[in-house]
Write a protein that holds these residues in place. Structure first.
Motif, PDB file in Angstrom:
ATOM      1  N   ILE A 125      37.650  35.661  70.767  1.00 32.76           N
ATOM      2  CA  ILE A 125      38.674  36.090  71.720  1.00 32.76           C
ATOM      3  C   ILE A 125      38.531  35.285  73.000  1.00 32.76           C
ATOM      4  CG2 ILE A 125      39.634  38.019  73.052  1.00 32.76           C
ATOM      5  CD1 ILE A 125      39.974  38.331  70.048  1.00 32.76           C
ATOM      6  N   VAL A 126      39.641  34.702  73.454  1.00 29.60           N
ATOM      7  CA  VAL A 126      39.668  33.943  74.703  1.00 29.60           C
ATOM      8  C   VAL A 126      40.669  34.601  75.640  1.00 29.60           C
ATOM      9  CG1 VAL A 126      40.104  31.706  75.771  1.00 29.60           C
ATOM     10  CG2 VAL A 126      39.107  31.818  73.477  1.00 29.60           C
ATOM     11  N   VAL A 178      42.506  28.164  87.165  1.00 25.08           N
ATOM     12  CA  VAL A 178      42.780  29.181  86.154  1.00 25.08           C
ATOM     13  C   VAL A 178      41.461  29.579  85.494  1.00 25.08           C
ATOM     14  CG1 VAL A 178      44.023  29.764  84.053  1.00 25.08           C
ATOM     15  CG2 VAL A 178      45.072  28.222  85.731  1.00 25.08           C
ATOM     16  N   PRO A 179      40.995  30.820  85.727  1.00 26.89           N
ATOM     17  CA  PRO A 179      39.753  31.265  85.088  1.00 26.89           C
ATOM     18  C   PRO A 179      39.981  31.612  83.621  1.00 26.89           C
ATOM     19  CG  PRO A 179      40.679  33.050  86.385  1.00 26.89           C
ATOM     20  CD  PRO A 179      41.563  31.850  86.610  1.00 26.89           C
ATOM     21  N   ILE A 180      39.086  31.144  82.766  1.00 25.65           N
ATOM     22  CA  ILE A 180      39.156  31.456  81.339  1.00 25.65           C
ATOM     23  C   ILE A 180      37.784  31.930  80.872  1.00 25.65           C
ATOM     24  CG2 ILE A 180      39.423  30.488  79.016  1.00 25.65           C
ATOM     25  CD1 ILE A 180      41.645  28.786  79.979  1.00 25.65           C
ATOM     26  N   ILE A 181      37.793  32.995  80.100  1.00 22.27           N
ATOM     27  CA  ILE A 181      36.547  33.541  79.567  1.00 22.27           C
ATOM     28  C   ILE A 181      36.598  33.563  78.040  1.00 22.27           C
ATOM     29  CG2 ILE A 181      35.139  35.618  79.300  1.00 22.27           C
ATOM     30  CD1 ILE A 181      34.627  34.266  81.933  1.00 22.27           C
ATOM     31  N   ILE A 182      35.614  32.915  77.424  1.00 22.71           N
ATOM     32  CA  ILE A 182      35.412  33.028  75.985  1.00 22.71           C
ATOM     33  C   ILE A 182      34.466  34.209  75.794  1.00 22.71           C
ATOM     34  CG2 ILE A 182      34.515  31.877  73.919  1.00 22.71           C
ATOM     35  CD1 ILE A 182      35.289  29.212  75.302  1.00 22.71           C
ATOM     36  N   LYS A 183      34.955  35.244  75.149  1.00 24.98           N
ATOM     37  CA  LYS A 183      34.255  36.530  75.141  1.00 24.98           C
ATOM     38  C   LYS A 183      32.886  36.487  74.463  1.00 24.98           C
ATOM     39  CE  LYS A 183      37.593  39.206  76.954  1.00 24.98           C
ATOM     40  NZ  LYS A 183      37.450  40.225  78.001  1.00 24.98           N
ATOM     41  N   ASP A 184      32.811  35.800  73.320  1.00 23.03           N
ATOM     42  CA  ASP A 184      31.557  35.741  72.567  1.00 23.03           C
ATOM     43  C   ASP A 184      31.338  34.338  72.041  1.00 23.03           C
ATOM     44  OD1 ASP A 184      30.634  38.620  72.439  1.00 23.03           O
ATOM     45  OD2 ASP A 184      32.652  38.830  71.592  1.00 23.03           O
ATOM     46  N   LYS A 185      30.096  34.007  71.755  1.00 25.26           N
ATOM     47  CA  LYS A 185      29.775  32.705  71.184  1.00 25.26           C
ATOM     48  C   LYS A 185      30.483  32.552  69.842  1.00 25.26           C
ATOM     49  CE  LYS A 185      25.843  29.780  69.956  1.00 25.26           C
ATOM     50  NZ  LYS A 185      24.360  29.683  69.922  1.00 25.26           N
ATOM     51  N   ALA A 186      31.212  31.435  69.693  1.00 28.67           N
ATOM     52  CA  ALA A 186      31.976  31.205  68.472  1.00 28.67           C
ATOM     53  C   ALA A 186      31.066  31.120  67.249  1.00 28.67           C
ATOM     54  CB  ALA A 186      32.795  29.926  68.607  1.00 28.67           C
TER      55      ALA A 186
END
Length: 197
Positions: A159-160, A144-152
């Protein structure tokens, strides 16, 4: 297994609210997470906060695959109670890889950062390391690919995005260069597609 499961959920209960306050997170695409299947969650890596995000915000129980440096004395007990598997990134850590495969074959799941290290420069996807292909093929796991859009960042919403799962069961557990390349190529494309959602 039961011990890890209890520790995982106990930590999740304790950490969910503090994380939500300090690093508010919105997760999209939860419907893409398979139910009652062993999975490898393959996520990009931008900061240390990615770890509690995967732990507290993404549904389900999964063990972590982490670099051995995380297991230093001041954190070893904490991460070990969650069933974290440590890997030596210098060379081929066959023992850790076999451990991961055994875990997957037992029906358990893993969180993996397939880039191998944090991206400290930008949010672009770094090259996917080939080591994940052995886990996928030999562990017979859905990816399952997951992308964290920006550095927290503190008090700023992160946004994840969860992408569509990848099934490599048609490879019949046959690990070779061609199949390894196929997994890396398709996972790379899937993560890029997820990033663009």
């Amino acid at each position: 297994m039961i011990f890890f499961y209890i520790c995982f959920w106990f930590g999740k209960i304790l950490g969910y609210i503090p994380l939500s306050i300090l690093f508010p997170t919105k997760v999209l695409g939860k419907e893409n997470l398979p139910v009652n299947k062993n999975v490898i969650v393959a996520c990009n890596h931008l900061s240390w906060v990615d770890i509690p995000i995967l732990w507290f915000k993404i549904p389900g129980f999964r063990r972590f695959l982490a670099k051995k440096e995380v297991g230093k004395w001041y954190s070893k007990i904490f991460v070990a109670t969650t069933g974290t598997i440590f890997i030596n990134r210098e060379g081929s850590d066959i023992k850790a890889i076999k451990h991961c495969i055994a875990v997957l074959k037992k029906g358990q799941s893993l969180n993996v950062f397939p880039e191998g290290t944090r991206n400290k420069v930008d949010t672009n996807l770094q090259p996917i390391q080939s080591g994940i292909s052995m886990l996928v093929i030999k562990g017979n796991a859905t990816v399952v690919p997951i992308i964290i859009k920006d550095k927290a960042k503190l008090f700023k919403r992160t946004i994840v995005q969860i992408g569509k799962p990848l099934d490599f069961s048609h490879l019949d557990g046959k690990f070779n260069k061609a199949n390894s390349n196929l997994v890396v190529e398709q996972l790379t494309q899937a993560m890029l597609d997820t990033k663009n959602l």
